[in-house]
Design a protein around this motif. Structure first.
Motif, mmCIF file in Angstrom:
data_model
loop_
_atom_site.group_PDB
_atom_site.id
_atom_site.type_symbol
_atom_site.label_atom_id
_atom_site.label_comp_id
_atom_site.label_asym_id
_atom_site.label_seq_id
_atom_site.Cartn_x
_atom_site.Cartn_y
_atom_site.Cartn_z
ATOM 1 N N ASN A 8 89.714 99.441 -2.996
ATOM 2 C CA ASN A 8 91.066 98.879 -2.964
ATOM 3 C C ASN A 8 91.459 98.418 -1.565
ATOM 4 O OD1 ASN A 8 91.740 99.117 -5.646
ATOM 5 N ND2 ASN A 8 92.315 101.276 -5.403
ATOM 6 N N ALA A 9 90.861 99.055 -0.576
ATOM 7 C CA ALA A 9 91.223 98.702 0.809
ATOM 8 C C ALA A 9 90.421 97.505 1.312
ATOM 9 C CB ALA A 9 90.991 99.902 1.727
ATOM 10 N N CYS A 10 89.350 97.147 0.600
ATOM 11 C CA CYS A 10 88.512 96.028 1.065
ATOM 12 C C CYS A 10 89.328 94.737 1.033
ATOM 13 C CB CYS A 10 87.276 95.874 0.177
ATOM 14 S SG CYS A 10 86.263 94.436 0.627
ATOM 15 N N ALA A 11 89.335 94.029 2.168
ATOM 16 C CA ALA A 11 90.065 92.755 2.227
ATOM 17 C C ALA A 11 89.111 91.576 2.376
ATOM 18 C CB ALA A 11 91.072 92.779 3.380
ATOM 19 N N GLY A 12 87.815 91.846 2.229
ATOM 20 C CA GLY A 12 86.846 90.753 2.227
ATOM 21 C C GLY A 12 86.459 90.230 3.600
ATOM 22 N N HIS A 13 86.612 91.041 4.653
ATOM 23 C CA HIS A 13 86.159 90.591 5.979
ATOM 24 C C HIS A 13 84.640 90.416 6.008
ATOM 25 C CE1 HIS A 13 89.992 91.457 8.191
ATOM 26 N NE2 HIS A 13 90.140 92.365 7.256
ATOM 27 N N ALA A 14 83.952 91.246 5.215
ATOM 28 C CA ALA A 14 82.487 91.187 5.102
ATOM 29 C C ALA A 14 81.770 91.501 6.408
ATOM 30 C CB ALA A 14 82.029 89.827 4.560
ATOM 31 N N ARG A 15 82.389 92.278 7.266
ATOM 32 C CA ARG A 15 81.717 92.657 8.525
ATOM 33 C C ARG A 15 80.569 93.630 8.229
ATOM 34 N NH1 ARG A 15 81.577 89.048 10.973
ATOM 35 N NH2 ARG A 15 81.068 90.105 12.909
ATOM 36 N N CYS A 16 80.740 94.501 7.248
ATOM 37 C CA CYS A 16 79.685 95.448 6.883
ATOM 38 C C CYS A 16 78.452 94.681 6.409
ATOM 39 C CB CYS A 16 80.181 96.403 5.800
ATOM 40 S SG CYS A 16 80.829 95.571 4.318
ATOM 41 N N HIS A 17 78.692 93.684 5.588
ATOM 42 C CA HIS A 17 77.615 92.868 5.029
ATOM 43 C C HIS A 17 76.914 92.082 6.133
ATOM 44 C CE1 HIS A 17 75.598 90.335 2.042
ATOM 45 N NE2 HIS A 17 75.919 89.303 2.797
ATOM 46 N N GLU A 18 77.678 91.643 7.113
ATOM 47 C CA GLU A 18 77.106 90.907 8.241
ATOM 48 C C GLU A 18 76.096 91.784 8.998
ATOM 49 O OE1 GLU A 18 77.712 87.780 9.325
ATOM 50 O OE2 GLU A 18 76.627 87.944 11.242
ATOM 51 N N LEU A 19 76.452 93.066 9.165
ATOM 52 C CA LEU A 19 75.576 93.970 9.921
ATOM 53 C C LEU A 19 74.431 94.515 9.066
ATOM 54 C CD1 LEU A 19 78.250 95.999 11.920
ATOM 55 C CD2 LEU A 19 76.574 94.398 12.858
ATOM 56 N N ALA A 20 74.715 94.778 7.799
ATOM 57 C CA ALA A 20 73.702 95.410 6.943
ATOM 58 C C ALA A 20 73.782 94.841 5.526
ATOM 59 C CB ALA A 20 73.923 96.927 6.915
ATOM 60 N N PRO A 21 73.279 93.609 5.346
ATOM 61 C CA PRO A 21 73.426 92.943 4.043
ATOM 62 C C PRO A 21 72.751 93.694 2.895
ATOM 63 C CG PRO A 21 72.040 91.635 5.547
ATOM 64 C CD PRO A 21 72.624 92.755 6.344
ATOM 65 N N GLU A 22 71.677 94.429 3.198
ATOM 66 C CA GLU A 22 70.991 95.130 2.107
ATOM 67 C C GLU A 22 71.789 96.335 1.627
ATOM 68 O OE1 GLU A 22 68.483 94.424 4.773
ATOM 69 O OE2 GLU A 22 68.094 92.561 3.665
ATOM 70 N N LEU A 23 72.513 96.963 2.556
ATOM 71 C CA LEU A 23 73.291 98.152 2.179
ATOM 72 C C LEU A 23 74.604 97.776 1.517
ATOM 73 C CD1 LEU A 23 72.916 100.455 5.354
ATOM 74 C CD2 LEU A 23 71.709 100.629 3.174
ATOM 75 N N PHE A 24 75.300 96.813 2.134
ATOM 76 C CA PHE A 24 76.654 96.485 1.673
ATOM 77 C C PHE A 24 76.628 95.175 0.890
ATOM 78 C CE2 PHE A 24 77.007 99.275 5.280
ATOM 79 C CZ PHE A 24 77.963 100.191 4.879
ATOM 80 N N VAL A 25 76.494 95.312 -0.414
ATOM 81 C CA VAL A 25 76.355 94.147 -1.283
ATOM 82 C C VAL A 25 77.742 93.641 -1.672
ATOM 83 C CG1 VAL A 25 75.426 93.343 -3.485
ATOM 84 C CG2 VAL A 25 74.154 95.034 -2.129
ATOM 85 N N LEU A 26 77.899 92.313 -1.643
ATOM 86 C CA LEU A 26 79.198 91.718 -1.961
ATOM 87 C C LEU A 26 79.204 91.137 -3.375
ATOM 88 C CD1 LEU A 26 79.870 89.733 1.349
ATOM 89 C CD2 LEU A 26 80.454 92.113 0.814
ATOM 90 N N ASP A 27 80.402 91.028 -3.957
ATOM 91 C CA ASP A 27 80.518 90.339 -5.240
ATOM 92 C C ASP A 27 80.657 88.830 -4.987
ATOM 93 O OD1 ASP A 27 83.152 89.814 -4.506
ATOM 94 O OD2 ASP A 27 84.008 91.389 -5.770
ATOM 95 N N ASP A 28 80.832 88.060 -6.054
ATOM 96 C CA ASP A 28 80.883 86.603 -5.912
ATOM 97 C C ASP A 28 82.073 86.137 -5.075
ATOM 98 O OD1 ASP A 28 78.624 86.373 -7.369
ATOM 99 O OD2 ASP A 28 79.615 85.795 -9.249
ATOM 100 N N ASP A 29 83.104 86.964 -4.984
ATOM 101 C CA ASP A 29 84.275 86.605 -4.200
ATOM 102 C C ASP A 29 84.138 86.991 -2.730
ATOM 103 O OD1 ASP A 29 85.545 85.470 -6.306
ATOM 104 O OD2 ASP A 29 86.841 87.184 -6.750
ATOM 105 N N GLY A 30 83.033 87.690 -2.400
ATOM 106 C CA GLY A 30 82.839 88.089 -1.009
ATOM 107 C C GLY A 30 83.457 89.438 -0.676
ATOM 108 N N TYR A 31 83.834 90.210 -1.699
ATOM 109 C CA TYR A 31 84.372 91.566 -1.485
ATOM 110 C C TYR A 31 83.284 92.584 -1.819
ATOM 111 C CZ TYR A 31 89.040 89.579 -0.869
ATOM 112 O OH TYR A 31 90.119 88.881 -0.386
#
Lengths: 72, 410
Positions: A8-31
């Motif tokens: 619920n707190a995710c605002a879609g910055h995607a910084r986690c995904h930027e650093l570790a794309p394999e760990l932090f998988v995003l949905d189609d909206d980038g959250y």
């Protein structure tokens, strides 16, 4: 070590995904697309860095036996 | 909208005198020229953590919270701090459409925002990366051999405009008029001229929406035409609200950021050398430049009386969300005025793209554009500096900008 995510707190910055794309998988909206996962010892540092990089503080780290909650 | 001169005389009674800032903060920041952000950062030492300005350019008075934590709290509490009617464009024309989703609050906001998140996700940006690279490279090639360029005219204004037109599915030949409109919107002090530009942009976008209804194609407007909220197709006003927001959000912000980032590099050849030797540091350098040279100042309207850090705010008060102040909070960033590419990505995250529900929806595209611009410049242009005859002009307003940047190289 476990990563626990407050989706619920995710605002879609995607910084986690930027650093570790394999760990932090995003949905189609980038959250974030996961509530959490276990982390291997090798990936612990990366997971911690990614947690700190979250501008919304949505990523908490828990040890395998008990939850520490969000440090900040 | 109240005029600023009226408001200088009417500081609300609940505002304690000791919290009132006597000078015009945007004039003060503009006067500092290339040191504008360092000047703004000193407000942390000189002024209370939350202070009040009797006017902001031509906008009325507002509270100015400086601490990152207070800004975070305000941005997250969308019930108390509303985004509704915080932008002046529709009112300038005597109309009532809203910028969507910017001027909506959750839960309404969430439904409208969901429609466009997927259009600007990291994956979608990756899908057009080659085109972004092509546009940037082609532009740089037009002046690289000249050993000199007018940065805004020849690069920063054009680059995001070309990407924008591509995303919208509109022809590149439209670029000059979009650049001209953007300039008038952000730079003109002449209200009549600004209103004229707003009307022209509105008419242009409305025409595009009508064309799209008549001949549906698979572009941004076409996608929105087929989208529903609560089982209803979007109205023309809603479509206009989306398109107008993408227009003002996507063009000037990237152009202005490019200006500050490249000005910094022109003034700091050691940082150019660092990135030329270590191009893998460019993504992190972009983050640090976004932090140190934040440009966006938004507003929120207080919906009910509230106390923040001991300061009483009343319903109807306006609060300025100044990303450049939040990003130079000395409690959060060591030596906040120092541009340091080695802060590390595990350090405190910056708020250049805001926090919370209204996080800049174009942030992934903006980051990619800034990163690619930097990469290709450093590949194609040798060490550059401010030209001797260059007198940069700093413009502090809703979006900070740096005009008259001329670079030279050998």
């Amino acid at each position: 070590m476990k990563v626990v995510i407050d989706r619920n707190a995710c605002a879609g910055h995607a910084r986690c995904h930027e650093l570790a794309p394999e760990l932090f998988v995003l949905d189609d909206d980038g959250y974030i697309a996961t509530d959490g996962f276990s982390v291997t010892t090798e990936a612990e540092k990366l997971a911690l860095r990614s947690a700190r990089a979250c501008p919304e503080r949505a990523i908490a780290i828990a040890s395998d036996d008990k939850t520490h909650g969000q440090e900040q | 909208m109240n005029s600023a001169t009226e408001d200088t005389l009417t500081i609300p009674e609940h505002v304690p005198r000791e919290l009132v800032c006597e000078f015009d903060i945007w004039d003060e920041i503009s006067a500092a020229g290339v040191c504008a952000h360092q000047r703004a950062a000193r407000f942390h030492d000189e002024l209370p953590p939350i202070f009040y300005v009797p006017k902001l350019g031509y906008l009325p008075g507002a509270w100015v919270p400086q601490k990152t934590e207070d800004l975070r709290r305000i941005l997250r509490d969308t019930q108390t701090f509303s985004s509704q009617s915080t932008m002046p464009f529709a009112a300038m024309l005597g109309e009532h459409w809203k910028l969507i989703p910017l001027e909506l609050d959750p839960p309404e906001h969430t439904k409208y925002r969901a429609l466009i998140n997927g259009l600007l996700s990291p994956n979608k940006v990756t899908a057009i990366e080659a085109a972004i690279r092509q546009h940037a490279g082609d532009l740089i090639d037009t002046f690289a051999a000249n050993k000199r360029c007018n940065f805004n005219q020849e690069f920063a204004d054009k680059f995001p405009t070309l990407i924008f037109l591509r995303l919208m599915g509109w022809p590149e030949t439209e670029a000059p008029r979009f650049v001209k409109w953007t300039h008038t919107l952000v730079k003109s002090q002449d209200m009549e001229e600004v209103v004229g530009a707003v009307a022209q942009i509105r008419n242009y976008l409305m025409q595009k929406i009508q064309d799209s209804r008549a001949n549906p194609v698979d572009d941004f407007t076409g996608y929105l035409l087929n989208s529903e909220v609560d089982g209803q197709l979007l109205t023309d006003d809603e479509l206009l609200g989306y398109c107008f927001l993408v227009f003002i959000g996507g063009l000037d912000t990237v152009a202005s950021s490019l200006g500050f980032h490249f000005m910094h590099l022109a003034l700091h050849p050691e940082h150019q050398a660092d990135l030329r030797a270590n191009p893998d540091k460019i993504p992190i350098a972009v983050e640090e430049l976004l932090r140190a040279y934040s440009i966006v100042n938004m507003r929120r309207i207080v919906t009910c009386d509230v106390e923040i850090r001991g300061v009483q705010m009343k319903a109807g008060d306006i609060v300025l969300i100044s990303t450049e102040l939040g990003n130079t909070d000395p409690e959060v960033f060591d030596d906040p005025c120092e541009v340091n590419f080695d802060r590390g990505d595990g350090n405190a995250p910056h708020m250049a793209f805001s926090f919370g529900a209204h996080r800049c929806v174009g942030s992934h595209l903006a980051r990619r554009e800034l990163r690619i611009a930097l990469e290709l410049w450093l590949q194609k242009v040798p060490v550059f500096r401010l030209a001797e005859d260059c007198n940069p002009v700093m413009r502090a307003a809703g979006v900070f900008g740096m005009d008259e940047l001329i670079f030279e190289w050998d």
